[in-house]
Design a protein around this motif. Structure first.
Motif, PDB file in Angstrom:
ATOM      1  N   TYR A   2      59.556  15.132  70.738  1.00  0.00           N
ATOM      2  CA  TYR A   2      58.364  14.636  70.059  1.00  0.00           C
ATOM      3  C   TYR A   2      58.533  14.820  68.551  1.00  0.00           C
ATOM      4  O   TYR A   2      59.043  15.840  68.097  1.00  0.00           O
ATOM      5  N   ARG A  31      57.262   9.780  70.614  1.00  0.00           N
ATOM      6  CA  ARG A  31      58.162  10.354  71.622  1.00  0.00           C
ATOM      7  C   ARG A  31      59.409   9.491  71.661  1.00  0.00           C
ATOM      8  O   ARG A  31      59.350   8.296  71.975  1.00  0.00           O
ATOM      9  N   LYS A 141      55.441   5.778  72.125  1.00  0.00           N
ATOM     10  CA  LYS A 141      56.471   6.283  73.025  1.00  0.00           C
ATOM     11  C   LYS A 141      57.401   5.163  73.424  1.00  0.00           C
ATOM     12  O   LYS A 141      57.044   3.986  73.357  1.00  0.00           O
TER      13      LYS A 141
END
Length: 144
Positions: A2, A31, A141
């Motif tokens: 992260y 992420r 992400k």
């Protein structure tokens, strides 16, 4: 892994008065597998957000156990917790982890973390050390 990235750009002052341009800093939670991937995802997000020239700075790796998205559009809270875990030798050791929780309030973030750790035999074994409101606005992400 992260990362927290900051997308910086200048835009016209919405009031139309002095100063004519204002700096905007948008904090993102990303992420990704590497710094380069986090930077690329941030640049892509920034280019969709504005037509102005953007800069990505800084990129910080965060030590997070997981991210819990429970309230889309909510604020991001970093919650530091301690929980007991048995070692292979049978000893109990306290594990310290940090979670990022998207929720409407800090109280709601605590309740979400308690539900996340419902595998513990007793709720009083979970120790919530701190709950911190972050500046993060978006969670990006990789496609999985």
């Amino acid at each position: 892994m992260y990362f927290e990235t900051v997308v910086n750009y200048w835009t016209d002052n919405p009031d139309g008065f002095k100063p004519p341009r204002t700096q905007v800093k948008r904090h993102l939670l990303v992420r990704g597998y590497t710094y380069t991937e986090a930077e690329a995802m941030s640049i892509e997000w920034g280019n969709e957000e504005t037509e102005e020239e953007i800069k990505i700075s800084p990129i910080k790796e965060l030590s997070l156990y997981t991210v819990i998205e429970s309230n889309p559009g909510g604020k991001f809270f970093k919650v530091d917790v301690l929980y007991p875990e048995e070692t292979p030798k049978g000893k109990i050791r306290m594990q310290k982890v940090s979670l990022m929780v998207q929720s409407a309030s800090d109280v709601e973030a605590i309740e979400i973390v308690k539900k996340y750790f419902d595998f513990l035999p007793a709720r009083d074994e979970l120790v919530i050390k701190t709950v911190t409101l972050t500046e993060i606005e978006e969670y990006l992400k990789t496609d999985e």
